[in-house]
Design an enzyme around this catalytic site. Sequence first.
Site, PDB file in Angstrom:
ATOM      1  N   HIS A  92     -12.857   6.726  24.699  1.00  0.00           N
ATOM      2  CA  HIS A  92     -12.828   7.216  26.073  1.00  0.00           C
ATOM      3  C   HIS A  92     -12.614   6.047  27.023  1.00  0.00           C
ATOM      4  CE1 HIS A  92     -14.576  10.779  24.301  1.00  0.00           C
ATOM      5  NE2 HIS A  92     -14.448  11.417  25.429  1.00  0.00           N
ATOM      6  N   GLU A 119     -24.919  10.909  25.707  1.00  0.00           N
ATOM      7  CA  GLU A 119     -25.079   9.549  26.228  1.00  0.00           C
ATOM      8  C   GLU A 119     -26.361   9.432  27.062  1.00  0.00           C
ATOM      9  OE1 GLU A 119     -20.755   7.899  27.255  1.00  0.00           O
ATOM     10  OE2 GLU A 119     -20.951  10.019  27.747  1.00  0.00           O
ATOM     11  N   HIS A 169     -16.426   9.109  12.763  1.00  0.00           N
ATOM     12  CA  HIS A 169     -15.783   9.098  14.079  1.00  0.00           C
ATOM     13  C   HIS A 169     -14.353   8.574  13.954  1.00  0.00           C
ATOM     14  CE1 HIS A 169     -15.561   9.258  18.397  1.00  0.00           C
ATOM     15  NE2 HIS A 169     -15.293   7.971  18.489  1.00  0.00           N
ATOM     16  N   MET A 185     -19.203  18.501  21.189  1.00  0.00           N
ATOM     17  CA  MET A 185     -20.334  17.960  21.952  1.00  0.00           C
ATOM     18  C   MET A 185     -20.012  17.827  23.441  1.00  0.00           C
ATOM     19  SD  MET A 185     -21.211  14.909  19.271  1.00  0.00           S
ATOM     20  CE  MET A 185     -21.080  15.205  17.481  1.00  0.00           C
TER      21      MET A 185
HETATM   22  N1  HPA Z   1     -18.780  18.406  15.112  1.00  0.00           N
HETATM   23  C1  HPA Z   1     -19.059  18.167  16.407  1.00  0.00           C
HETATM   24  N2  HPA Z   1     -18.256  17.513  17.226  1.00  0.00           N
HETATM   25  C2  HPA Z   1     -17.090  17.078  16.721  1.00  0.00           C
HETATM   26  C3  HPA Z   1     -16.735  17.279  15.382  1.00  0.00           C
HETATM   27  C4  HPA Z   1     -17.629  17.980  14.532  1.00  0.00           C
HETATM   28  O1  HPA Z   1     -17.384  18.201  13.336  1.00  0.00           O
HETATM   29  N3  HPA Z   1     -15.500  16.712  15.209  1.00  0.00           N
HETATM   30  C5  HPA Z   1     -15.143  16.204  16.415  1.00  0.00           C
HETATM   31  N4  HPA Z   1     -16.096  16.415  17.332  1.00  0.00           N
END
Ligand code: HPA
Length: 289
Positions: free
Chosen positions: A76, A101, A262, A226
């Site tokens: 980001h 955060e 990630h 999220m």
């Molecule tokens: N879960 C939650 N948030 C996410 C995911 C996931 O598998 N992949 C990318 N953002």
Amino acid sequence: MTDLPAVDPSDPIQPAAQAARLDALEAAVRARSDLVPELGIVLGSGLGSLADDLEGAVAIGFDELPGWPAATAPGHAGRLMLGRLGGRPVVLLQGRFHLYEGNDPGLVVQPVLLFRRLGATAVVLTNAAGGLDPGFGPGTLMLISDHINLTGRNPLVGHNDDDMGARFTDMTEAWSPRLRARLRAAAMAEGVELAEGVYVGLVGPNYETPAEVRMLAALGGHAVGMSTVVECVAARWAGLEVCGVSLVTNAGAGYTGVPLTHEEVLAAGAEAGPRLARVIRRFVTDFER
Ligand code: HPA
């Protein structure tokens, strides 16, 4: 620049306190740009590349705006940008504030409220998400038809400002059928496949357990992430039309037996991001209020 005090979690930003904060934010933006956007766009994880297409762009770092901290999430950039996309005036958020955060919901939604203040009447919310529908593999683009807010947080809690929005905000057509039809048309025109489904928003920051993924799918979710849900709530409160697309970066936890990282989320975003960018650019070019 932080003229306003940091947010105390025990003293959340109430809806009635947003107007004064937006006065300061609007003044700070107007000191840099007089562009009046028709549309606001929030670019999620790995989707920031659309910002490269912005003509006559003015970029303002989050931490240059009153009361806004720098973005901390990897992937980001943390910038508010004004400029033209396909000739249309837009405001872009490259990155966003997340609940995970430690941000107050009132801060998380301030960018979309600022879009409204600056003149936008509609917002496009994008995000990276995990697939709950077993048919949604990495790279699937999912038009958001509705959401389930499982964050346990709500930006509208506290004293309301009736001039900004209703105490009890209707969410029947939170995800605008009109704009969804336009996004479908934009995808069709670009030859991009668009799935459709319900986005489930959780706080994070851990990914889900396989049991949670099964539960969320059973609840009617098609993708999980999220972000996005509290932004949609505040946008509807403030009278913005809302639409959005999830970029499914991975199958939900447990579907493949391989742990989630990630890095794979960012890699899938990099692969599918340009496809989503094409859809949004076309949508913006053809946008009508
Ligand atoms: N879960 C939650 N948030 C996410 C995911 C996931 O598998 N992949 C990318 N953002």
